[in-house]
Enzyme design. Structure first.
Site, PDB file in Angstrom:
ATOM      1  CG  ASP A   1       5.996  16.792   3.502  1.00  0.00           C
ATOM      2  OD1 ASP A   1       6.241  17.681   2.928  1.00  0.00           O
ATOM      3  OD2 ASP A   1       4.884  16.537   4.147  1.00  0.00           O
TER       4      ASP A   1
ATOM      5  CD  GLU B   1       1.234  20.401   1.706  1.00  0.00           C
ATOM      6  OE1 GLU B   1       0.102  21.246   1.165  1.00  0.00           O
ATOM      7  OE2 GLU B   1       1.575  19.373   1.063  1.00  0.00           O
TER       8      GLU B   1
END
Length: 375
Positions: free
Chosen positions: A69, A134
């Site tokens: 991400d 994250e």
């Protein structure tokens, strides 16, 4: 010049994987891992996709960890080129995630491919722990995967996280730990009233002024050999009704501690409460711990990493605990030796995020050399 690491990085950048969505990145990674013989396991939680892949069933278990991400692009019209169209200019690769951390993931993959091809019977296991959570809440990602692994007694011995750790030159700095992060939400209770009659009201802004001074002037600790002193920062204060003639009833304040191993969460909370009580405030304080500080011991992984960097670049890396939090905070508490090593961090989260193209090959060689040194 064609580069397998560059090609894979470009493929990952093309996927608009704004947190918490993976947008197909992990599928690209999983297909390559399957070809190497890895057992693939999908561990989705909520809207977060997690990939756990392992080759081998013997100790030691060495793991490459990272995230697919990325943060939002910001105003696209401010980018020189489309953030999800990988573009090379003047020796750099541009795109969202170029440095944080799709190039790191690509370098890990190619390093593993190269190592396994040359060492098909290595003595141990290699794993990949990849999440899409994250940059966001960090609740359903690495944290949950580690819970799964612990519940079945699957122990990680060594872990390299591909976060952008370098400062000016690839390999000049590695993260050997991180500070803890403790958030607080403070509410000061006053009494709303008319500004013309302050004697009938209690202004929470005025009441908080002396406590705010004390909190910002407090010396929380001296730090230590690896950590700077603990810092306290207020990120948001809100009070009032937007009317100019109304004394507000309450004040809300958001704050954060980035703290070292010299302090515990309980000690911080106790000292904050003491300052607030000393200033005779009517208040409520809610706490949220993002992660405790951790520090990797000088062991086999640190030796293997320092040696690999020296062999490939000639540099002696600075051992740092700076920066924000990382998913290392979920891995280190299990007893794993954890190090963060990746590209230069100057452009992460920025418009026109980029990575030096020649650094992709250097990073791949370092990762492969670490595997050689470990096994």
């Amino acid at each position: 010049m064609w580069s397998a690491t560059l090609e894979l990085t470009e493929s990952l950048i093309r996927a608009p994987s704004v947190t918490p969505f993976d947008a197909g990145c992990q599928q690209i990674i999983a297909e390559r891992l399957k070809k190497m013989g890895f057992h693939i396991e999908w561990l989705p939680f909520g809207d977060v996709q997690n990939l756990w892949a392992r080759l081998g069933d013997k100790a030691p278990l060495f793991v490459f960890a990272g995230h697919t991400d990325v943060v939002p692009t910001g105003p696209i019209d401010q980018w020189t080129s489309d953030p999800f169209t990988p573009t090379t200019r003047d020796g750099f690769l541009y795109g969202r995630g170029a440095a944080d951390m799709k190039s790191g993931l690509a370098a890990m993959m190619i390093a593993a491919e190269n190592f396994i091809e040359k060492n098909p019977h290595f003595n141990g296991s290699i794993g990949f722990l990849i999440t899409s959570d994250e940059e966001g809440a960090s609740i359903n990602g690495t944290k949950k995967v580690m819970e799964v692994l612990q519940n079945r007694n699957e122990k990680i011995d060594y872990c390299i996280i591909g976060e952008a750790s370098s400062q000016y030159q690839l390999g000049d700095q590695i993260r050997v730990g991180r500070r803890g992060s403790l958030h607080g939400k403070l509410t000061i209770f006053g009494k709303q009233g008319h500004v013309a009659f302050p004697e009938l009201a209690k202004n929470p802004i005025h009441l908080f002024a002396s406590a705010l001074h004390d909190l910002t002037k407090e010396k929380w600790d001296e730090g230590n050999a690896f950590f700077p002193p603990t810092s306290f920062q207020i990120s948001n204060i809100h009070s009032g009704t937007n009317a100019t003639n109304v004394i507000p009833g309450n004040l809300e304040c958001l704050f954060n501690f980035r703290f070292s191993t010299a302090l515990t969460v309980a000690e911080i909370q106790q000292r904050v409460m003491h300052i607030l009580e000393k200033n005779q405030l009517d208040f409520d304080c809610q706490w949220d711990l993002s992660g405790n500080p951790f520090l990797t011991k000088q062991g086999k992984l640190m030796d293997a990493t320092q040696s690999a960097i020296a062999d490939v670049t000639g540099l002696t890396p600075v051992l740092s605990t700076g920066g924000g939090t990382s998913d290392g905070r979920f891995i280190a508490p299990t007893g794993t030796e954890v190090i963060e090593l990746g590209p230069i961090n100057a452009s992460v989260h920025q418009i026109d995020e980029h990575v030096k193209i020649e650094d992709l090959e250097i990073l791949t060689k370092i990762y492969e050399e670490i595997l050689v040194n470990i096994f």
